[in-house]
Scaffold this active site. Structure first.
Site, PDB file in Angstrom:
ATOM      1  N   SER A  95       0.836  -1.198   0.000  1.00 52.45           N
ATOM      2  CA  SER A  95       0.000   0.000   0.000  1.00 52.45           C
ATOM      3  C   SER A  95       0.867   1.243   0.000  1.00 52.45           C
ATOM      4  CB  SER A  95      -0.904   0.021   1.236  1.00 52.45           C
ATOM      5  OG  SER A  95      -0.154   0.311   2.404  1.00 52.45           O
ATOM      6  N   ASP A  96       0.334   2.309  -0.586  1.00 49.76           N
ATOM      7  CA  ASP A  96       0.945   3.606  -0.324  1.00 49.76           C
ATOM      8  C   ASP A  96       0.772   3.894   1.158  1.00 49.76           C
ATOM      9  OD1 ASP A  96       2.147   6.079  -0.618  1.00 49.76           O
ATOM     10  OD2 ASP A  96       0.955   6.642  -2.367  1.00 49.76           O
ATOM     11  N   TRP A  97       1.548   4.803   1.677  1.00 46.88           N
ATOM     12  CA  TRP A  97       1.609   5.035   3.112  1.00 46.88           C
ATOM     13  C   TRP A  97       0.273   5.635   3.603  1.00 46.88           C
ATOM     14  CZ3 TRP A  97       5.161   2.567   1.174  1.00 46.88           C
ATOM     15  CH2 TRP A  97       6.344   2.219   1.819  1.00 46.88           C
ATOM     16  N   ALA A 110      -2.667   4.303   2.730  1.00 48.72           N
ATOM     17  CA  ALA A 110      -3.716   4.054   1.733  1.00 48.72           C
ATOM     18  C   ALA A 110      -4.574   2.841   2.075  1.00 48.72           C
ATOM     19  CB  ALA A 110      -3.106   3.880   0.347  1.00 48.72           C
TER      20      ALA A 110
END
Length: 748
Positions: A271-273, A275
C-alpha cells in the site's frame, strides 16, 4: 561492492569537451556481483522459507514495523533474515537521506526519448539504493499526465502510455540489474492530488474515485504497469484513490483480476503510506503488505482472522511468498550490503546526471538561429528572473505556490535532498569569466526599477536578454493554474518590450501557458529546460552556447488555451474519465485543435531528412534483428509469460540523414493508424528511437511493432485483439501531421 563502471565514466568524461555535437552515446552500467534468478526459482526459495515460519511470524510480516527506513518489513532472526528496507524515491534515495544524487526528474528523463539513458539513469539510481543497503526502491512512478495541473506530473513520464511504458520497462531493468527491487506506482488512476484523502461522516478516510471504462483502463492507465510487470518488477504500490467506487488497496478487480491474474504478476502489492483503509478486506482484495503499518489493520491483526476463518492460511502463505520472492529473485540473500542510509553512494554519478539533464532540454523556438550564441561576436548578456539563481535559504525548496530560485525537481516524497546545486546564473558567470563575456543581472522579480534601469544600460543595448521563469508543484496538492510563478509573464513582456533578442528559459514541472508572450517578435528563442537536476546551470549553458545540440522532445502537448486539454482536476469526490482513450495529442487530433506545441516536438541546431521506408513482417529472414531486440529487453527475472505479448511482428526500416553542418540527434516517432474496428484515435505512438548523427551522416533505423502494439482491447471478448484491415504507419518528428516525414501501410 564490485561495480564495473570504468567504461561508462571514461566515455561520459568526454561528453562535454566537444563543440556543436549532440552526444556521445554511453555504455550501459554493469555490475559484476549480482546473480539474479528466475521467478520460478525465487518462488521455490520463498516457499521453502515460509514453510519454516510460524503463523504469527507470517502474519506479522504483512505490515510494516518501525525502523530507519520509510517502510520496514520485520526480520526473522531464527532464519537469519534481517528484514526489508523500503525507501523513496523514483529519482534517487529520498526521505531526507544525505549523500544521495538528486537525479533528473521522471518528466525530464522521458524528454530525452533515449532508452539507453532511461536504463543508465535507473542503473545509477539502483547503485545508490544498493550502496545504502535499501532493498526496495519506491519507484518508478508511471501515472499518466492526464491533468496538466496534477501536482505529481513531474515524477512521471508524461501523457502517453507507450512512452511511459518504455520508460517504466527500462527503469525496472536498470534498477533490478543492480539487485534492488523496483516498485511500480501508484496503482492505478492516481492522476490528481485533490481529494486523494477525505473524511466521510462515518468510517475510515477515503480517496476520490477515478471512474473509467474497461478499454480506457487497459489501453491508457494499465499500459505502463503492464510494461513494468513484463520487465519483472518485484513490487507494485496501490494508490490512495478509489477505482470505480472501491479503494485501490482493497480492489479485487484491479489487484487480483487485472494485476495478478491477467498480467500474471508474481510479486507483491504494497500500500501507499496510509492508503490501507481496512484489514481483512484488503488482504482478500489483493494487498500483500500494508505500509507503514503500526495501525492494527494487518500484521498481527490478521492472526485472529485466520483462526476464525475470515481469511485462509493459504492466503497468508501467498502474501509471504509474494513478499519474499523478489528478495530471492534479485539475489538479496547473497552478500547484500548492510543497511546504512548515511553511506555515501553517489560516486561520480553527477557526470551521468549532467549528461541526461542536458539531453532532456528542449528547444521550442529559435528565430533566425538566435541560438546557439556566438561568443566571438555576441559579448553582452543581461540575465533576469529569480529562476536563474539559487534559493535564498539553502538547497531545499520551501513554499507551496512557487519558489524564488532555479528548480531541479518538484516537491513531496519524490524529492531527493541534493548534496549541491549549480544554478544557471553561477554557470553563466563562470562562462563569462572563461570567455571574456560581459554580464549584468537582476534576479529580484519585484524590483522593476532595477530591471528597467538595466534595460537602459547603453553598454548592453543590442545584447542578448535571458529571462528565466519557472513553475513548481508537489505531492499533496495540485497546481492552481498553468502560469509561471511570480508573474513570470510580466517579466518576459517587460524585458521583451525593450530587448530585441529576448531568450526565455522555461524551468517547469509540466505544462505551462505561454500565450502571453510566445508570439512577441522580440522573443526570438525559447528553451524548455524542464527539471534538469542539480547540474542545471552547466546543462543550460552547454545548450545556449552550442556545446550540446538540443535534442529533447515534449512528452505532453502545450495548449494555447487551458480548456483545450479537455481534462481537469475535479473538486468533487468523483473523477470521471469521460475522455476515454482520447487523451493529450489523441484528444487534439480527434477535435482538430491546434496546440501551441505538439507532443513529441523539439527543434535542433541542425536539420534532418528521411527516406526509404520499408515495412516487413518479422520472420526467419530478419531473425537477427529479432534476436537483438530480445537481448535488449529480456532478463532472468523478466515475466516470460507476459513478454510473449511483446514479441516483434513487424519491422519498420528507414534512413535518416543529418543534412546540416552540426552533429546532432533526432527522434523519429512511429505513429500507427488502426482499422476502424479498433475504435482508436487517429494516430497512436507505437515506436521511437533517438538517433545520433554526425554532420552529413546517414543511418538506417529499424523500429519494431509488437503484437501488443498492433492490438486493441476488445471489451466484449475481454482480450487483446488484432483488428482486420489497413494499418497506416507514419514516421514523424512530432504528433503534428505537418511533421510526418514518411508514410506506409500494411494489411492484416
Amino acid at each position: 561492492m564490485m561495480y564495473d563502471y570504468i567504461v561508462l565514466i571514461g566515455i561520459l568524461s568526454t561528453c562535454f569537451s566537444f563543440t556543436n555535437s549532440a552526444s556521445i552515446p554511453t555504455q550501459p552500467y554493469k555490475i559484476t556481483n549480482v546473480v539474479t534468478r528466475s521467478w520460478d526459482e525465487a518462488i521455490a526459495l520463498a516457499k521453502g522459507f515460509a514453510a519454516q515460519m510460524t503463523l504469527e511470524e507470517k502474519c506479522n510480516m504483512t505490515a510494516g514495523v518501525g525502523g530507519h527506513c520509510a517502510g520496514f518489513v520485520s526480520p526473522v532472526p531464527h532464519l537469519n533474515f534481517g528484514g526489508l528496507c523500503f525507501q523513496d524515491s523514483p529519482s534517487g534515495v529520498g526521505d531526507g537521506v544525505q549523500f544521495s544524487t538528486a537525479f533528473v526528474a521522471g518528466i525530464h528523463i522521458a524528454a530525452t526519448w533515449d532508452r539507453d539513458l532511461f536504463y543508465q539513469r535507473a542503473a545509477a539510481i539502483g547503485q545508490e539504493f544498493r550502496g545504502k543497503g535499501v532493498h526496495f526502491a519506491l519507484g518508478p512512478m508511471m501515472n499518466i499526465d492526464r491533468n496538466a495541473l496534477h501536482g505529481r506530473n513531474w515524477e512521471g513520464f508524461g501523457a502517453d502510455p507507450y512512452l511511459s511504458g518504455e520508460n517504466s520497462y527500462y527503469y525496472v531493468k536498470g534498477l533490478q540489474d543492480q539487485g534492488v527491487v523496483a516498485t511500480a506506482k501508484h496503482y492505478i488512476c492516481n492522476e490528481q492530488e485533490s481529494n486523494r484523502t477525505y473524511h466521510p461522516k462515518t468510517g475510515p478516510s477515503q480517496g476520490y474515485s477515478a471512474n473509467l471504462d474497461d478499454k480506457t483502463m487497459h489501453e491508457i492507465y494499465l499500459w505502463p504497469f503492464a510494461a513494468s510487470v513484463a520487465a519483472g518488477a518485484g513490487s507494485v504500490m496501490c494508490s490512495y484513490n478509489q477505482v470505480n467506487g472501491t479503494q485501490a488497496c482493497q480492489n479485487n478487480k484491479i489487484l487480483n483480476e487485472l494485476l495478478k491474474d491477467e498480467l500474471q504478476f508474481q510479486g507483491n502489492v504494497m500500500s501507499d503510506w496510509g492508503a490501507t483503509k481496512v484489514g481483512v478486506e484488503s488482504a482478500l482484495g489483493g494487498l500483500d503488505i500494508e505500509m507503514p503499518g503500526l495501525d492494527g489493520l494487518m500484521g498481527y491483526a490478521l492472526l485472529p482472522a485466520v483462526k476464525n476463518g475470515s481469511i485462509t492460511e493459504a492466503r497468508i502463505n501467498d502474501m509471504i511468498i509474494r513478499i519474499l520472492a523478489p528478495y530471492f529473485l534479485l539475489g538479496q540473500d547473497q552478500d547484500y550490503p548492510s543497511l546504512n542510509l548515511n553511506n555515501d553512494a553517489t560516486r561520480d554519478h553527477y557526470l551521468l546526471n549532467r549528461h541526461i539533464g542536458t539531453a532532456g532540454i528542449i528547444l521550442l523556438k529559435n528565430i533566425d538561429n538566435t541560438l546557439p550564441f556566438n561568443m566571438n561576436t555576441e559579448k553582452f548578456y543581461s540575465i533576469y528572473g529569480s529562476a536563474a539563481s539559487r534559493y535564498n535559504d539553502g538547497v531545499d525548496p520551501h513554499g507551496l505556490d512557487g519558489l524564488d530560485g532555479a528548480l531541479y525537481q518538484g516537491g513531496g516524497s519524490g524529492y531527493v535532498r541534493p548534496t549541491y546545486f549549480i544554478d544557471p546564473l553561477t554557470a553563466l558567470l563562470t562562462k563569462a569569466r572563461d570567455f571574456h563575456l560581459q554580464i549584468q543581472y537582476v534576479v529580484d522579480q519585484d524590483d522593476y526599477v532595477a530591471i528597467n534601469h538595466s534595460l537602459e544600460n547603453s553598454g548592453f543595448l543590442g545584447g542578448k536578454c535571458l529571462v528565466f521563469i519557472n513553475a513548481w508543484s508537489s505531492e499533496g496538492r495540485d497546481r492552481h493554474n498553468l502560469f509561471a510563478y511570480h508573474n513570470g509573464d510580466k517579466l518576459v513582456n517587460t524585458v521583451a518590450a525593450r530587448c530585441a533578442s529576448t531568450i526565455v528559459i522555461v524551468n517547469s514541472v509540466s505544462q505551462l501557458n505561454l500565450e502571453a508572450w510566445i508570439e512577441n517578435s522580440n522573443v526570438t528563442a525559447v528553451v524548455w529546460s524542464g527539471l534538469p537536476g542539480p547540474e542545471y546551470g552547466s546543462a543550460i549553458v552547454d545548450i545556449l552556447f552550442g556545446n550540446y545540440n538540443p535534442g529533447g522532445k515534449l512528452v505532453f502537448t502545450i495548449a494555447k488555451n487551458d480548456s483545450d486539454y479537455g481534462t481537469n482536476i475535479t473538486e468533487t469526490y468523483n473523477s470521471n474519465y469521460t475522455e476515454g482513450v482520447f487523451l493529450d495529442y489523441r484528444h487534439f487530433d480527434k477535435n482538430n485543435i491546434i496546440p501551441r506545441y505538439y507532443f513529441g516536438y523539439g527543434l535542433s541546431y541542425t536539420t534532418f531528412s528521411f527516406s526509404t521506408l520499408m515495412i516487413s513482417k518479422v520472420g526467419q529472414e530478419n531473425h537477427i534483428g529479432q534476436s537483438l531486440y530480445r537481448q535488449r529487453r529480456v532478463s532472468s527475472y523478466s515475466n516470460k509469460a507476459l513478454l510473449r505479448f511483446y514479441e516483434p511482428v513487424y519491422s519498420i526500416t528507414f534512413t535518416i540523414t543529418n543534412t546540416g553542418n552540426i552533429d546532432g540527434s533526432e527522434v523519429p516517432q512511429l505513429y500507427l493508424g488502426f482499422p476502424e474496428e479498433a475504435a482508436e484515435p487517429p494516430k497512436i505512438l507505437r515506436g521511437f528511437e533517438r538517433v545520433y548523427l554526425e554532420a552529413g551522416e546517414s543511418k538506417t533505423v529499424t523500429l519494431v511493432l509488437t503484437e501488443r502494439d498492433i492490438s486493441y482491447w476488445n471489451t466484449v471478448n475481454q482480450k487483446w485483439i488484432i483488428a482486420s484491415g489497413k494499418y497506416t504507419v507514419w514516421i514523424a518528428t512530432s504528433a503534428n501531421n505537418a511533421d510526418i516525414k514518411l508514410e506506409g501501410f500494411f494489411n492484416i
